[in-house]
Scaffold this motif. Structure first.
Motif, mmCIF file in Angstrom:
data_model
loop_
_atom_site.group_PDB
_atom_site.id
_atom_site.type_symbol
_atom_site.label_atom_id
_atom_site.label_comp_id
_atom_site.label_asym_id
_atom_site.label_seq_id
_atom_site.Cartn_x
_atom_site.Cartn_y
_atom_site.Cartn_z
ATOM 1 N N ASP A 92 19.516 -80.972 -6.457
ATOM 2 C CA ASP A 92 18.520 -79.969 -6.071
ATOM 3 C C ASP A 92 17.224 -80.585 -5.557
ATOM 4 O O ASP A 92 16.156 -79.973 -5.656
ATOM 5 N N ASN A 93 17.321 -81.765 -4.957
ATOM 6 C CA ASN A 93 16.141 -82.430 -4.400
ATOM 7 C C ASN A 93 15.996 -82.245 -2.894
ATOM 8 O O ASN A 93 15.065 -82.780 -2.303
ATOM 9 N N ALA A 94 16.909 -81.523 -2.264
ATOM 10 C CA ALA A 94 16.818 -81.337 -0.811
ATOM 11 C C ALA A 94 15.652 -80.420 -0.489
ATOM 12 O O ALA A 94 15.574 -79.309 -1.008
ATOM 13 N N PRO A 95 14.715 -80.842 0.378
ATOM 14 C CA PRO A 95 13.608 -79.959 0.761
ATOM 15 C C PRO A 95 14.129 -78.763 1.556
ATOM 16 O O PRO A 95 15.243 -78.785 2.097
ATOM 17 N N LEU A 96 13.312 -77.723 1.650
ATOM 18 C CA LEU A 96 13.753 -76.467 2.264
ATOM 19 C C LEU A 96 14.215 -76.660 3.701
ATOM 20 O O LEU A 96 15.234 -76.097 4.118
ATOM 21 N N TRP A 97 13.486 -77.454 4.502
ATOM 22 C CA TRP A 97 13.872 -77.620 5.904
ATOM 23 C C TRP A 97 15.258 -78.243 6.017
ATOM 24 O O TRP A 97 16.031 -77.905 6.916
ATOM 25 N N LEU A 98 15.579 -79.160 5.092
ATOM 26 C CA LEU A 98 16.899 -79.778 5.116
ATOM 27 C C LEU A 98 17.950 -78.782 4.649
ATOM 28 O O LEU A 98 19.025 -78.663 5.262
ATOM 29 N N GLN A 99 17.651 -78.057 3.572
ATOM 30 C CA GLN A 99 18.592 -77.053 3.075
ATOM 31 C C GLN A 99 18.971 -76.065 4.181
ATOM 32 O O GLN A 99 20.153 -75.847 4.461
ATOM 33 N N GLU A 100 17.967 -75.464 4.798
ATOM 34 C CA GLU A 100 18.256 -74.416 5.776
ATOM 35 C C GLU A 100 18.802 -74.968 7.086
ATOM 36 O O GLU A 100 19.665 -74.353 7.716
ATOM 37 N N GLY A 101 18.294 -76.116 7.515
ATOM 38 C CA GLY A 101 18.786 -76.704 8.761
ATOM 39 C C GLY A 101 20.250 -77.096 8.667
ATOM 40 O O GLY A 101 21.046 -76.818 9.582
ATOM 41 N N GLY A 128 2.810 -69.327 18.245
ATOM 42 C CA GLY A 128 2.139 -69.399 16.957
ATOM 43 C C GLY A 128 2.942 -68.808 15.817
ATOM 44 O O GLY A 128 2.395 -68.567 14.729
ATOM 45 N N LEU A 129 4.236 -68.575 16.021
ATOM 46 C CA LEU A 129 5.083 -68.017 14.971
ATOM 47 C C LEU A 129 5.779 -69.090 14.143
ATOM 48 O O LEU A 129 6.411 -68.785 13.137
ATOM 49 N N GLY A 130 5.682 -70.343 14.586
ATOM 50 C CA GLY A 130 6.332 -71.431 13.876
ATOM 51 C C GLY A 130 5.431 -72.061 12.830
ATOM 52 O O GLY A 130 4.235 -71.777 12.755
ATOM 53 N N ARG A 131 6.027 -72.936 12.032
ATOM 54 C CA ARG A 131 5.299 -73.674 11.008
ATOM 55 C C ARG A 131 5.806 -75.110 10.994
ATOM 56 O O ARG A 131 6.938 -75.371 11.399
ATOM 57 N N PRO A 132 4.996 -76.048 10.487
ATOM 58 C CA PRO A 132 5.514 -77.410 10.306
ATOM 59 C C PRO A 132 6.744 -77.382 9.412
ATOM 60 O O PRO A 132 6.843 -76.552 8.487
ATOM 61 N N LEU A 133 7.680 -78.281 9.659
ATOM 62 C CA LEU A 133 8.936 -78.269 8.923
ATOM 63 C C LEU A 133 8.725 -78.343 7.417
ATOM 64 O O LEU A 133 9.459 -77.711 6.648
ATOM 65 N N ASP A 134 7.756 -79.119 6.989
ATOM 66 C CA ASP A 134 7.535 -79.283 5.557
ATOM 67 C C ASP A 134 6.510 -78.302 4.995
ATOM 68 O O ASP A 134 6.013 -78.474 3.883
ATOM 69 N N LYS A 135 6.207 -77.239 5.753
ATOM 70 C CA LYS A 135 5.239 -76.234 5.289
ATOM 71 C C LYS A 135 5.828 -74.823 5.407
ATOM 72 O O LYS A 135 5.132 -73.871 5.736
ATOM 73 N N LEU A 136 7.122 -74.697 5.127
ATOM 74 C CA LEU A 136 7.787 -73.407 5.261
ATOM 75 C C LEU A 136 7.653 -72.544 4.010
ATOM 76 O O LEU A 136 8.035 -71.382 4.019
ATOM 77 N N GLY A 137 7.111 -73.108 2.935
ATOM 78 C CA GLY A 137 6.971 -72.351 1.703
ATOM 79 C C GLY A 137 8.198 -72.485 0.824
ATOM 80 O O GLY A 137 9.085 -73.307 1.077
ATOM 81 N N PRO A 138 8.293 -71.664 -0.223
ATOM 82 C CA PRO A 138 9.412 -71.785 -1.160
ATOM 83 C C PRO A 138 10.744 -71.298 -0.607
ATOM 84 O O PRO A 138 11.799 -71.688 -1.085
ATOM 85 N N SER A 139 10.703 -70.418 0.404
ATOM 86 C CA SER A 139 11.933 -69.858 0.953
ATOM 87 C C SER A 139 11.633 -69.206 2.291
ATOM 88 O O SER A 139 10.613 -68.531 2.448
ATOM 89 N N ILE A 140 12.545 -69.385 3.248
ATOM 90 C CA ILE A 140 12.388 -68.696 4.528
ATOM 91 C C ILE A 140 12.467 -67.184 4.314
ATOM 92 O O ILE A 140 11.807 -66.406 5.018
ATOM 93 N N ALA A 141 13.239 -66.772 3.311
ATOM 94 C CA ALA A 141 13.351 -65.342 3.013
ATOM 95 C C ALA A 141 12.029 -64.732 2.560
ATOM 96 O O ALA A 141 11.900 -63.504 2.519
ATOM 97 N N MET A 142 11.049 -65.558 2.219
ATOM 98 C CA MET A 142 9.767 -65.037 1.748
ATOM 99 C C MET A 142 8.661 -65.163 2.788
ATOM 100 O O MET A 142 7.486 -64.953 2.477
#
Length: 509
Positions: free
Chosen positions: A232-241, A273-287
């Motif tokens: 469970d160490n995969a960051p969100l950008w890696l998980q979703e990508g 302006g709808l994008g975000r840095p890969l490591d600043k997506l928050g806890p979940s894209i669903a949120m």
């Protein structure tokens, strides 16, 4: 097809801090944190047998061990047992104990009077909130088995047996099972989450025209594999990508797999302006705050992972997962990326953005998350009127309305499929044929377009079979789709699809 992600404590000290929160009677005893951490790591890796062995004979008065016993019960799909343990006042007084208690109670409510169907040969366990969904299970088990094999090859991770899947009625139950706020699920259109060692997804019965439920299953299984493979160490950008990459690799490519092109959506979304840095997506894209931002975020991570994987070869992802498994602090993620691929996330992000700026931009506006179909209201009105007329047997009048909709929205698959069906019913097969002939004529996935294409242009060969499979993967409870345009009592030749056809005829949504 979105997933929340659990946060793993990096050190024993943090675990101790969580459980040492104050209660009315004073501080909780600290407990055996070494044993609790070993149990938690085994649970996060979905090694539930190992976790049971670690916790066997644990002192029931030890809060750290009891918390992990409750977590294990949630992973083991015993929500009632977990809720009973977490009702203890000392655990309920802690932040983590209270959060797990809410999950356990929500899950227990959602699984009351459920039905479990297990395919032991394929190692798949499915819990149904609605027994009418039983006909889905054989196809779910077949696809899950195929996805498991692809994930083992692509990621080097073998998912455990049985793989647990919950098929629930609605987003309320999805939220209760997972802890995802209901408002966030509704805002971003979340239909599935991988959490607590299982896939929790909404039944196609819950949506008006279905959704890509089989690709969604593959997407969420990928999240489980990433959690297992990295502890469970995969960051969100890696998980979703990676999940976006893997959700289509279990099957043959579909012409719509990259419509709209994720590279273009990422590029144009970042410029708007709808994008975000890969490591600043928050806890979940669903949120994320809006569905548009969620769509751009998915496009960003999908585009980046595709670029990174192409640049580094097939072995890069399995190697990265192995290194991430031992990560204990945030900097370890960058060090793992650099060790596998020669530079860190910031370096790869810069390369990707430079490459992205050279990609195509000519995407029809209606395909973009913030775009709109021209004449949307008029098209919707004509479609609705045409459907009503067709259902009452006024096929020629229906065709007139649907032809108007198709003229206003020439690439709308719903208009083309509706008009095709009305023309066929009116005996105008020649006029119907070109409407569902070429996949490049449509811009969106619609199940009925595929089955009519299979009927009129597929013959009895592989093309028809692919078309029918594409249809059922989108809307399996439309009897015309599920039954491959056949009239009762005729059934599809494929036994898995025949079972779904019978279910769709017996218990439509």
């Amino acid at each position: 097809m979105k997933s929340t992600r659990r946060t793993r404590p990096a050190t024993l000290a943090l675990t101790a801090m969580v459980l040492a929160s104050s209660t009315a009677s004073g501080r909780l005893p600290l407990g055996d944190f070494d044993r609790a951490t070993r149990a938690r790591e085994a649970i996060l890796e979905m090694e539930l047998g190992a976790a049971r062995a670690i916790l066997d004979g644990a002192d029931p008065s030890d809060p750290a061990l009891t918390l992990e016993q409750a977590r294990l019960l949630i992973y083991d799909a015993d929500c009632d047992g977990a809720a009973a343990l977490l009702a203890r006042s000392d655990l309920a007084a802690t932040r983590e104990g209270a959060a797990l208690g809410d999950i356990a109670r929500g899950c227990a409510r959602g699984t009351a009077a459920t039905v479990v169907v297990e395919d032991q040969e394929r190692g798949v366990w499915v819990r149904l909130q609605d027994d009418d969904d039983r006909g889905f299970v054989p196809l779910i088990a077949d696809v899950a088995d195929r996805v498991r094999a692809v994930l083992a090859k692509d990621l080097g991770v073998e998912l455990p047996r049985p793989l647990r899947i919950d098929l629930v009625r609605d987003q309320h139950t999805l939220a209760a099972h997972t802890g995802l706020p209901l408002e966030a699920a509704q805002t971003t259109g979340t239909v599935a989450v991988a959490k607590w060692g299982r896939v929790i997804m909404i039944s196609p019965r819950a949506t008006t025209r279905g959704y890509g439920w089989l690709d969604t299953l593959a997407h969420e299984m990928t999240h489980l594999a990433l959690s297992r493979g990295t502890r469970d160490n995969a960051p969100l950008w890696l998980q979703e990508g990676v999940a976006k990459r893997e959700e289509v690799r279990w099957r043959e490519p579909d012409p719509f797999d990259d419509i709209p092109p994720v590279d273009a959506v990422a590029l144009l979304g970042l410029e708007k302006g709808l994008g975000r840095p890969l490591d600043k997506l928050g806890p979940s894209i669903a949120m994320l705050p809006t569905a548009e931002e969620a769509s751009v975020a998915f496009a960003e991570v999908a585009s980046f992972i595709r670029y990174w994987a192409n640049e580094n070869g097939d072995e890069a992802l399995p190697q990265l997962l192995v290194r991430l498994k031992e990560a204990t602090e945030p900097g370890d993620v960058d060090r793992a990326i650099a060790a596998v691929s020669g530079t860190d996330l910031a370096g790869w992000d810069k390369r990707w953005r430079s490459w992205l700026s050279t990609t195509r931009r000519d995407v029809p506006q209606e395909l973009l998350p913030w775009g709109d179909v021209p004449n949307r209201k008029e098209v919707a009105k004509r479609l609705r009127l045409g459907d009503l007329l067709d259902a009452r047997g006024h096929h020629t009048a229906a065709a007139t309305q649907l032809a108007r909709a198709q003229t206003l929205a020439p690439h709308e698959a719903l208009a083309r499929s509706g008009l095709t069906a009305a023309l066929l019913a009116a005996g105008e097969r020649g006029s119907a044929l070109p409407l569902v002939e070429k996949v490049e004529d449509v811009h969106n996935r619609v199940a009925r377009w595929w089955t009519l294409h299979g009927l009129l242009h597929g013959g009895d060969g592989p093309e028809a079979d692919r078309a029918y499979a594409n249809g059922i993967a989108l809307d399996p409870l439309d009897a015309k789709v599920a039954c491959e345009e056949k009239l009762a009592p005729e059934l599809p030749r494929d036994p898995l699809r025949a079972g779904i056809c019978e279910m769709a005829r017996r218990t439509p949504r």
